[in-house]
Write an enzyme that holds these catalytic residues in place. Structure first.
Site, PDB file in Angstrom:
ATOM      1  N   GLU A 104       0.841  -1.177   0.000  1.00 15.71           N
ATOM      2  CA  GLU A 104       0.000   0.000   0.000  1.00 15.71           C
ATOM      3  C   GLU A 104       0.887   1.242   0.000  1.00 15.71           C
ATOM      4  O   GLU A 104       1.946   1.282   0.627  1.00 15.71           O
ATOM      5  CB  GLU A 104      -0.875   0.003   1.244  1.00 15.71           C
ATOM      6  CG  GLU A 104      -1.112  -1.397   1.659  1.00 15.71           C
ATOM      7  CD  GLU A 104      -2.466  -1.691   2.237  1.00 15.71           C
ATOM      8  OE1 GLU A 104      -2.476  -2.311   3.269  1.00 15.71           O
ATOM      9  OE2 GLU A 104      -3.497  -1.298   1.674  1.00 15.71           O
ATOM     10  N   CYS A 137       5.694  -6.893   7.546  1.00 18.46           N
ATOM     11  CA  CYS A 137       6.796  -6.469   8.421  1.00 18.46           C
ATOM     12  C   CYS A 137       7.090  -7.570   9.436  1.00 18.46           C
ATOM     13  O   CYS A 137       6.174  -8.228   9.932  1.00 18.46           O
ATOM     14  CB  CYS A 137       6.418  -5.182   9.157  1.00 18.46           C
ATOM     15  SG  CYS A 137       7.788  -4.480  10.098  1.00 18.46           S
ATOM     16  N   CYS A 177       0.313  -2.245  15.727  1.00 17.20           N
ATOM     17  CA  CYS A 177       0.403  -1.959  14.291  1.00 17.20           C
ATOM     18  C   CYS A 177      -0.225  -3.084  13.469  1.00 17.20           C
ATOM     19  O   CYS A 177       0.125  -4.255  13.639  1.00 17.20           O
ATOM     20  CB  CYS A 177       1.882  -1.791  13.919  1.00 17.20           C
ATOM     21  SG  CYS A 177       2.152  -1.587  12.153  1.00 17.20           S
ATOM     22  N   GLU A 185       9.866  -2.297   7.525  1.00 17.01           N
ATOM     23  CA  GLU A 185      10.928  -1.626   8.264  1.00 17.01           C
ATOM     24  C   GLU A 185      12.059  -1.333   7.270  1.00 17.01           C
ATOM     25  O   GLU A 185      12.792  -2.247   6.861  1.00 17.01           O
ATOM     26  CB  GLU A 185      11.396  -2.548   9.413  1.00 17.01           C
ATOM     27  CG  GLU A 185      12.673  -2.123  10.113  1.00 17.01           C
ATOM     28  CD  GLU A 185      12.718  -0.647  10.514  1.00 17.01           C
ATOM     29  OE1 GLU A 185      11.886  -0.209  11.308  1.00 17.01           O
ATOM     30  OE2 GLU A 185      13.616   0.062  10.015  1.00 17.01           O
ATOM     31  N   SER A 214      11.413   6.453   8.580  1.00 16.81           N
ATOM     32  CA  SER A 214      11.131   6.122   9.974  1.00 16.81           C
ATOM     33  C   SER A 214      11.587   4.695  10.254  1.00 16.81           C
ATOM     34  O   SER A 214      11.323   3.784   9.469  1.00 16.81           O
ATOM     35  CB  SER A 214       9.628   6.258  10.226  1.00 16.81           C
ATOM     36  OG  SER A 214       9.324   5.904  11.546  1.00 16.81           O
ATOM     37  N   LEU A 251       9.677   5.707  18.831  1.00 20.10           N
ATOM     38  CA  LEU A 251      10.069   5.366  20.204  1.00 20.10           C
ATOM     39  C   LEU A 251       8.892   4.708  20.934  1.00 20.10           C
ATOM     40  O   LEU A 251       9.003   3.604  21.451  1.00 20.10           O
ATOM     41  CB  LEU A 251      10.556   6.621  20.941  1.00 20.10           C
ATOM     42  CG  LEU A 251      11.330   6.327  22.216  1.00 20.10           C
ATOM     43  CD1 LEU A 251      12.596   5.548  21.933  1.00 20.10           C
ATOM     44  CD2 LEU A 251      11.657   7.609  22.957  1.00 20.10           C
ATOM     45  N   CYS A 256      -1.222   5.841   9.669  1.00 20.81           N
ATOM     46  CA  CYS A 256      -0.063   5.133  10.214  1.00 20.81           C
ATOM     47  C   CYS A 256      -0.505   3.861  10.925  1.00 20.81           C
ATOM     48  O   CYS A 256      -1.413   3.888  11.748  1.00 20.81           O
ATOM     49  CB  CYS A 256       0.647   6.010  11.240  1.00 20.81           C
ATOM     50  SG  CYS A 256       1.739   7.187  10.520  1.00 20.81           S
TER      51      CYS A 256
HETATM   52  N1  SAH Z   1       8.537   0.427  10.398  1.00 23.19           N
HETATM   53  C1  SAH Z   1       8.838   1.800  10.497  1.00 23.19           C
HETATM   54  C2  SAH Z   1       8.075   2.663   9.527  1.00 23.19           C
HETATM   55  C3  SAH Z   1       6.638   2.285   9.276  1.00 23.19           C
HETATM   56  S1  SAH Z   1       5.553   2.482  10.650  1.00 23.19           S
HETATM   57  C4  SAH Z   1       8.609   2.286  11.919  1.00 23.19           C
HETATM   58  O1  SAH Z   1       8.046   1.559  12.723  1.00 23.19           O
HETATM   59  O2  SAH Z   1       9.046   3.383  12.235  1.00 23.19           O
HETATM   60  C5  SAH Z   1       5.263   4.234  10.592  1.00 23.19           C
HETATM   61  C6  SAH Z   1       4.773   4.840  11.883  1.00 23.19           C
HETATM   62  O3  SAH Z   1       3.462   4.370  12.206  1.00 23.19           O
HETATM   63  C7  SAH Z   1       5.629   4.490  13.091  1.00 23.19           C
HETATM   64  O4  SAH Z   1       6.008   5.681  13.754  1.00 23.19           O
HETATM   65  C8  SAH Z   1       4.710   3.667  13.974  1.00 23.19           C
HETATM   66  O5  SAH Z   1       5.006   3.808  15.338  1.00 23.19           O
HETATM   67  C9  SAH Z   1       3.354   4.235  13.608  1.00 23.19           C
HETATM   68  N2  SAH Z   1       2.226   3.348  13.897  1.00 23.19           N
HETATM   69  C10 SAH Z   1       2.181   2.015  13.807  1.00 23.19           C
HETATM   70  N3  SAH Z   1       0.952   1.562  14.170  1.00 23.19           N
HETATM   71  C11 SAH Z   1       0.199   2.641  14.485  1.00 23.19           C
HETATM   72  C12 SAH Z   1      -1.153   2.837  14.898  1.00 23.19           C
HETATM   73  N4  SAH Z   1      -1.978   1.817  15.038  1.00 23.19           N
HETATM   74  N5  SAH Z   1      -1.572   4.102  15.137  1.00 23.19           N
HETATM   75  C13 SAH Z   1      -0.744   5.154  14.968  1.00 23.19           C
HETATM   76  N6  SAH Z   1       0.533   5.039  14.549  1.00 23.19           N
HETATM   77  C14 SAH Z   1       1.013   3.793  14.317  1.00 23.19           C
HETATM   78 FE1  SF4 Z   2       6.775  -2.833  11.408  1.00 22.86          FE
HETATM   79 FE2  SF4 Z   2       6.819  -0.179  11.873  1.00 22.86          FE
HETATM   80 FE3  SF4 Z   2       4.536  -1.591  12.136  1.00 22.86          FE
HETATM   81 FE4  SF4 Z   2       6.492  -1.899  13.902  1.00 22.86          FE
HETATM   82  S1  SF4 Z   2       5.327  -0.016  13.547  1.00 22.86           S
HETATM   83  S2  SF4 Z   2       5.316  -3.548  12.943  1.00 22.86           S
HETATM   84  S3  SF4 Z   2       8.291  -1.720  12.621  1.00 22.86           S
HETATM   85  S4  SF4 Z   2       5.671  -1.262  10.273  1.00 22.86           S
END
Ligand code: SAH
Ligand code: SF4
Length: 424
Positions: free
Chosen positions: A96, A187, A194, A239, A268, A292, A410
């Site tokens: 996506e 991922c 997530c 990632e 990120s 973080l 996100c």
């Molecule tokens: N894998 C990388 C980049 C993709 S995730 C990473 O984790 O940084 C992109 C962003 O989405 C990250 O900052 C993650 O913390 C955030 N994210 C993941 N699941 C989410 C959710 N359910 N609600 C809001 N942000 C979320």
């Molecule tokens: Fe993967 Fe980023 Fe989702 Fe974590 S937040 S599962 S690292 S996509």
């Protein structure tokens, strides 16, 4: 006769294309023409490369080279203008990619030109309205086990099949758009909040598939690089630092061949510590954001089990050594999970943790989804969290949720083809 091996031209480096032209006895300027056709014209078949001699095109085709952008399998359009594309590749896998006209404010205050623009646009009232929007999508009382249950009203279920007639978007309909790009199919990092994590890792994307997503969206949106301002965030599925070489090759092509400045790109990471140093040493690189999501080892291990391998302590050491450019700030992403990591005490711990780093914090209210076992935070807790950071001298911004109704926000990217009502 042996079958020629199939190779996509999209994604080959400048060096590889130069060697190819040499191999077929072509003059060096043919490489420029190839690059122009692939990345500026966005041609999707060798037959379109009218600038190249027919004989060269035939040589390429006979040797198994081809050109192709990812297929748009589905397009979902949000009430806020965000578009989620489901893009398919030759082997049937798909990812996506999200188009956000006007972006989501994620770069505000990061020291870049885009960050300055976003900062100017941002007012306290717009931060409030971002939150109000996020509350519209969430139930006042939270039942995490029921998050995502129910069916969306028909108006929310608006997939547009490929080939649907579509009018050309009007010119200048947005000031600055952002494309959210995937780096892997699924991922392997098992963050508990997530939805992408639920897919597991299907496979890495090639550099051509990463750049191809951007080209497919630019093409669909009729973007002209000389006229329009586009930002990229590598925050889609996957990632990026676990597919480092392809990701970086894609970045170089996006800068050199597509013409998007590195200062308009942010990657990120969930904190793949050894890659942070490699990334810092890259001559051409996007800005760095780190997810973080919790201020101490115990809590972070709970929500991001990868912390067992790369602890917060190691992460912060790597970030303290990260060579920031003039004015550049690191971005910390912090997803607020109601009642879990959103207390003012967590905000104080966070402020202590990143003290002395040239950094800003993006607060993201949880984007809910089916099988996401957490609650959306209250507006009061988000503002209180932001207040603690701001008073500690740390710039903190609340990210505008974009495209929540179509699972484009996100953490919601999971090949969702049936839309369900969120957070009720
Ligand atoms: N894998 C990388 C980049 C993709 S995730 C990473 O984790 O940084 C992109 C962003 O989405 C990250 O900052 C993650 O913390 C955030 N994210 C993941 N699941 C989410 C959710 N359910 N609600 C809001 N942000 C979320
Ligand atoms: Fe993967 Fe980023 Fe989702 Fe974590 S937040 S599962 S690292 S996509």
């Amino acid at each position: 006769m042996s079958q020629a091996q199939h190779t996509e031209l999209l994604g080959l480096s400048l060096q590889q294309l130069t060697e190819l032209a040499e191999q077929f006895g072509q003059a060096p300027y043919r490489v420029r023409q190839l690059l122009d056709g692939l990345y500026r014209q966005r041609w999707s078949g060798l037959e379109q490369f009218s600038t190249l001699p027919l004989a060269f095109r035939q040589q390429l085709s006979d040797a198994g080279y081809s050109v192709g952008l990812p297929r748009t399998e589905k397009k979902f359009v949000s009430t806020d203008g965000t578009i989620r594309y489901l893009l398919g590749f030759a082997d049937g896998q798909s990812v996506e990619t999200v188009w956000m006209p006007e972006g989501d404010g994620g770069e505000a205050g990061d020291g870049s030109e885009t960050g300055d623009e976003e900062l100017r646009e941002l007012t306290f009232s717009s931060q409030h309205s971002a939150l109000s929007k996020s509350r519209q999508m969430a139930a006042p009382s939270c039942h995490p086990e029921r998050a995502g249950a129910g069916v969306a009203p028909a108006s929310r279920r608006t997939p547009i099949a490929e080939g649907s007639p579509k009018a050309a978007p009007p010119r200048n309909r947005w000031q600055r758009a952002t494309i959210c790009v995937s780096s892997q199919v699924g991922c392997a990092v098992e963050c508990t909040f997530c939805m992408t994590a639920l897919l597991g890792l299907k496979r890495n994307l090639s550099a051509g598939e990463i750049v191809g997503q951007v080209l497919a969206v630019l093409h669909d949106q009729r973007v002209e690089m000389d006229r329009d301002r586009v930002n990229l965030v590598f925050m889609g599925q996957g990632e990026p630092f676990l597919n480092y070489d392809s990701f970086m090759q894609a970045v170089r092509l996006l800068v050199e061949a597509v013409g998007i400045p590195e200062s308009r790109m942010t990657v990120s990471t969930s904190g793949i510590v050894p890659r942070i140093a490699d990334f810092g040493a890259e001559p051409v690189r996007p800005k760095l954001a780190v997810s973080l999501n919790a201020p101490n080892e115990v809590l972070r291990t709970e929500v991001m089990p990868i912390t067992k391998k790369w602890t917060i302590e190691k992460l912060i050491v790597a970030l303290r050594e990260f060579p920031l450019r003039n004015r550049e700030r690191l971005t910390f992403e912090y997803v607020l999970l109601g009642g879990v990591n959103d207390d003012v005490q967590h905000a104080r711990e966070m402020a202590d943790l990143i003290l002395g780093l040239r950094a800003k914090v993006n607060l993201i209210a949880l984007n809910p989804g089916p099988e996401v076992p957490f609650c959306v935070p209250t507006e009061e807790s988000v503002l209180a969290f932001q207040g603690v950071l701001t008073r500690a001298g740390i710039p903190a911004f609340i990210r505008r949720p974009r495209g929540r109704d179509i699972y484009a926000a996100c953490g919601q990217l999971k090949h969702t083809t049936e839309l369900v009502q969120l957070g009720r």
